[in-house]
Scaffold this motif. Structure first.
Motif, PDB file in Angstrom:
ATOM      1  N   ARG A 126       0.935  -1.113  -0.110  1.00 56.30           N
ATOM      2  CA  ARG A 126       0.029   0.004  -0.054  1.00 56.30           C
ATOM      3  C   ARG A 126       0.868   1.121  -0.051  1.00 56.30           C
ATOM      4  NH1 ARG A 126      -5.609  -0.532   1.426  1.00 56.30           N
ATOM      5  NH2 ARG A 126      -5.746   1.360   2.461  1.00 56.30           N
TER       6      ARG A 126
ATOM      7  N   VAL B 193       1.234   7.232  -9.955  1.00 51.77           N
ATOM      8  CA  VAL B 193       0.196   6.524  -9.136  1.00 51.77           C
ATOM      9  C   VAL B 193      -0.407   5.586  -9.894  1.00 51.77           C
ATOM     10  CG1 VAL B 193      -2.493   6.882  -8.657  1.00 51.77           C
ATOM     11  CG2 VAL B 193      -0.797   8.521  -7.882  1.00 51.77           C
ATOM     12  N   ARG B 194      -0.466   5.697 -11.347  1.00 48.58           N
ATOM     13  CA  ARG B 194      -0.896   5.007 -12.108  1.00 48.58           C
ATOM     14  C   ARG B 194      -0.116   3.756 -12.628  1.00 48.58           C
ATOM     15  NH1 ARG B 194      -4.626   4.045 -16.732  1.00 48.58           N
ATOM     16  NH2 ARG B 194      -4.436   1.996 -17.132  1.00 48.58           N
TER      17      ARG B 194
ATOM     18  N   ALA C 217      -0.256   1.402  -9.587  1.00 44.25           N
ATOM     19  CA  ALA C 217      -1.160   0.589  -9.572  1.00 44.25           C
ATOM     20  C   ALA C 217      -1.085  -0.501 -10.451  1.00 44.25           C
ATOM     21  CB  ALA C 217      -2.395   1.314  -9.786  1.00 44.25           C
TER      22      ALA C 217
ATOM     23  N   GLY D  64       0.470  -3.494  -9.527  1.00 46.70           N
ATOM     24  CA  GLY D  64      -0.163  -4.349  -8.841  1.00 46.70           C
ATOM     25  C   GLY D  64      -0.330  -4.049  -7.265  1.00 46.70           C
ATOM     26  N   MET D  65      -0.069  -2.453  -7.082  1.00 45.02           N
ATOM     27  CA  MET D  65      -0.082  -2.005  -5.587  1.00 45.02           C
ATOM     28  C   MET D  65      -1.232  -1.317  -5.447  1.00 45.02           C
ATOM     29  SD  MET D  65       3.808  -0.499  -5.518  1.00 45.02           S
ATOM     30  CE  MET D  65       5.236  -1.410  -6.296  1.00 45.02           C
ATOM     31  N   GLU D  66      -1.573  -1.145  -4.234  1.00 45.77           N
ATOM     32  CA  GLU D  66      -2.722  -0.359  -3.995  1.00 45.77           C
ATOM     33  C   GLU D  66      -2.485   1.112  -3.672  1.00 45.77           C
ATOM     34  OE1 GLU D  66      -5.022  -2.509  -0.786  1.00 45.77           O
ATOM     35  OE2 GLU D  66      -5.656  -3.913  -2.407  1.00 45.77           O
ATOM     36  N   VAL D  67      -2.766   2.190  -4.401  1.00 46.58           N
ATOM     37  CA  VAL D  67      -2.385   3.393  -4.469  1.00 46.58           C
ATOM     38  C   VAL D  67      -3.170   4.383  -3.991  1.00 46.58           C
ATOM     39  CG1 VAL D  67      -0.818   5.051  -5.419  1.00 46.58           C
ATOM     40  CG2 VAL D  67      -0.626   2.817  -6.168  1.00 46.58           C
ATOM     41  N   ILE D  68      -2.870   5.229  -3.009  1.00 43.30           N
ATOM     42  CA  ILE D  68      -3.953   6.148  -2.458  1.00 43.30           C
ATOM     43  C   ILE D  68      -3.339   7.601  -2.879  1.00 43.30           C
ATOM     44  CG2 ILE D  68      -4.790   7.385  -0.285  1.00 43.30           C
ATOM     45  CD1 ILE D  68      -3.693   4.129   0.356  1.00 43.30           C
ATOM     46  N   TYR D  69      -4.129   8.006  -3.506  1.00 39.60           N
ATOM     47  CA  TYR D  69      -3.779   9.497  -3.991  1.00 39.60           C
ATOM     48  C   TYR D  69      -4.359  10.561  -3.323  1.00 39.60           C
ATOM     49  CZ  TYR D  69      -2.737  13.610  -6.936  1.00 39.60           C
ATOM     50  OH  TYR D  69      -2.166  14.752  -7.244  1.00 39.60           O
ATOM     51  N   SER D  70      -3.513  11.310  -2.496  1.00 38.89           N
ATOM     52  CA  SER D  70      -4.440  12.432  -1.425  1.00 38.89           C
ATOM     53  C   SER D  70      -4.343  13.786  -2.243  1.00 38.89           C
ATOM     54  CB  SER D  70      -3.887  12.421   0.066  1.00 38.89           C
ATOM     55  OG  SER D  70      -2.382  12.850  -0.231  1.00 38.89           O
TER      56      SER D  70
END
Lengths: 134, 313
Positions: free
Chosen positions: A6, A25-26, A29, A32-38
């Motif tokens: 993550r 971010v793209r 993802a 295969g990662m879970e990417v939080i963009y704030s």
């Protein structure tokens, strides 16, 4: 059991150039990662609060405004006070080589400047994750 | 941190909550142990589901609701679900981007959740996260999901009030949505009502809803502009009304009890299929028909007398 890396990608400070952040971010993802963009204009406090709630393994900051010598150490310090300096703090942007080196000495991870391939960042994060998470 | 996770959680340490959520999401043994221990004790919150097609402003509405709801009690938990890619397994979780109000409140906790490939559906993981947030002390939960495919039905299973969000331009497609989304909403909202056609969309939705012969609660249709906080208080009033309706008709408890049965069903399906996958090779090698193989497995399970299961303890 399914484990995912993550990652929090954030843009601190006042500059609004978020193309690089969005590309990374793209790319993460897609790897295969879970990417939080704030999003834009995040303060170090907000970044650390988000990282804690989301229980991320990695924080990536995109800084193009020249404020990297202030923001990276500040986020690192807040992570330490929260006892979460097990999180990898990395990032990219317009950062001179000598600044990169002094930031790395403080305990900040590898930083990626213009022209870096997204695959380099992916490899770096995956390698770090595999070494640090049994 | 790991050893004292549960006691830190009970002390109100957010890091412990966040870590336990991860353990539960990853379906680890430890996570399951903790959730089992916490299940029967403590606080239960009111759960509000927000769903609708991509781009209608779900996160913005959550952000606006946050501001209104925190006037009542700011102990709010938010679960924002986004889809995982079925190809790479990765996910882009961008709901926080629109939830900037959350930083104004110390007690608001947001967790972004990727739907992952969970066979039990979205509800299995989300339900567990919701339970954790409730036991942590959250009195109101906002659960946001993209309303495509199965997820909107899942959200109905695990929430008390379902808000379906649409935009003025949704008007024409409402006929098409009749079969799915129109039946799950307790409250319908036309967001971005500052744009043209909002009134017409409200009329369309009301017409479609009047075709339902469901008795009891009649879903209200509300116009809001979440971006400007416009009319969000009316939405909050409707949530309160729906909550009262559920309470006075003794439905709140009933719904929550059937939720438990559905969760057990989901888990059984999940565990069963996973177990079956371990037998892949044997199934492939077998000359028997799929029906016969299925019967063979079922016969084996039915041998257990369920009465015996509950006698223990």
């Amino acid at each position: 059991m399914e484990r995912k890396i993550r990652v929090l990608i954030a843009k601190p400070g006042l500059d609004g150039h978020d193309r690089g952040a969005k590309v990374i971010v793209r790319a993460l993802a897609d790897a295969g990662m879970e990417v939080i963009y704030s999003g834009l204009h995040q303060t170090p406090e907000k970044i650390v609060k988000t990282a804690i709630e989301e229980d991320v393994n990695v924080i990536g900051l995109s800084i193009l405004s020249g404020a990297h010598m202030t923001i990276f150490p500040k986020v690192l310090e807040l992570l330490k006070t929260e006892n979460r300096n097990d999180i990898l703090l990395t990032g990219g942007g317009i950062i001179p080589e000598e600044d990169m080196e002094s930031l790395m000495k403080l305990g900040i991870g590898k930083l990626f400047g213009p022209g870096s391939k997204t695959s380099e960042t992916i490899d770096y994060i995956e390698k770090w994750y595999n070494e640090n998470n049994k | 941190m790991n050893n004292n996770l549960l006691s830190d959680f009970r002390k109100g340490d957010k890091k412990a909550l966040a870590r336990i959520i991860t353990l539960v999401e990853n379906e680890t043994k430890k996570g399951m142990e903790i959730i089992s221990e916490l299940y029967s004790e403590g606080n239960v919150g009111y759960r509000i589901g927000i769903t609708g097609p991509p781009g209608v402003g779900k996160s913005t509405t959550v952000n606006a609701l946050l501001k209104e709801l925190s006037l009542i009690d700011e102990n709010i938990g938010i679960i924002a679900v986004d889809p995982s890619s079925p190809f790479t397994g990765g996910a882009m979780l961008g709901d926080r981007l629109r939830m900037n109000n959350s930083y104004d409140y110390e007690n608001v906790f947001i967790r972004s959740v990727a739907s992952r490939g969970s066979l039990g559906g979205l509800s299995a993981a989300t339900e567990n996260i919701a339970v954790l947030m409730e036991r942590f002390g959250k009195n109101t939960l906002l659960i946001e999901t993209v309303g495509v495919g199965q997820s909107e039905l899942d959200i109905m299973e695990i929430t008390d009030t379902v808000i379906v969000l649409l935009v003025p331009e949704s008007g024409d497609s409402i006929q098409a949505m009749k079969a799915g989304i129109m039946e799950i909403g307790d409250i319908f909202v036309v967001n971005k009502a500052d744009r043209e056609g909002a009134d017409r969309a409200v009329q369309y939705i009301k017409t479609v809803l009047s075709l339902n012969d469901k008795k009891g609660w009649i879903p209200p249709v509300i116009k809001i502009t979440a971006k400007n906080n416009d009319n969000v208080n009316e939405l909050v009033d409707s949530i309160k009304e729906h909550k009262n309706y559920l309470k006075t008709n003794k439905l709140l408890d009933k719904n929550r009890k059937s939720r438990k049965i559905e969760e057990v069903e989901n888990l059984l399906r999940d565990m069963f299929i996973k177990n079956l996958k371990l037998n892949r090779e044997k199934i492939i090698k077998s000359n028997e028909s799929p029906y016969k193989i299925a019967m063979k497995i079922m016969n084996n399970i039915e041998k257990v007398d369920t009465e015996d299961l509950w006698k223990e303890k």
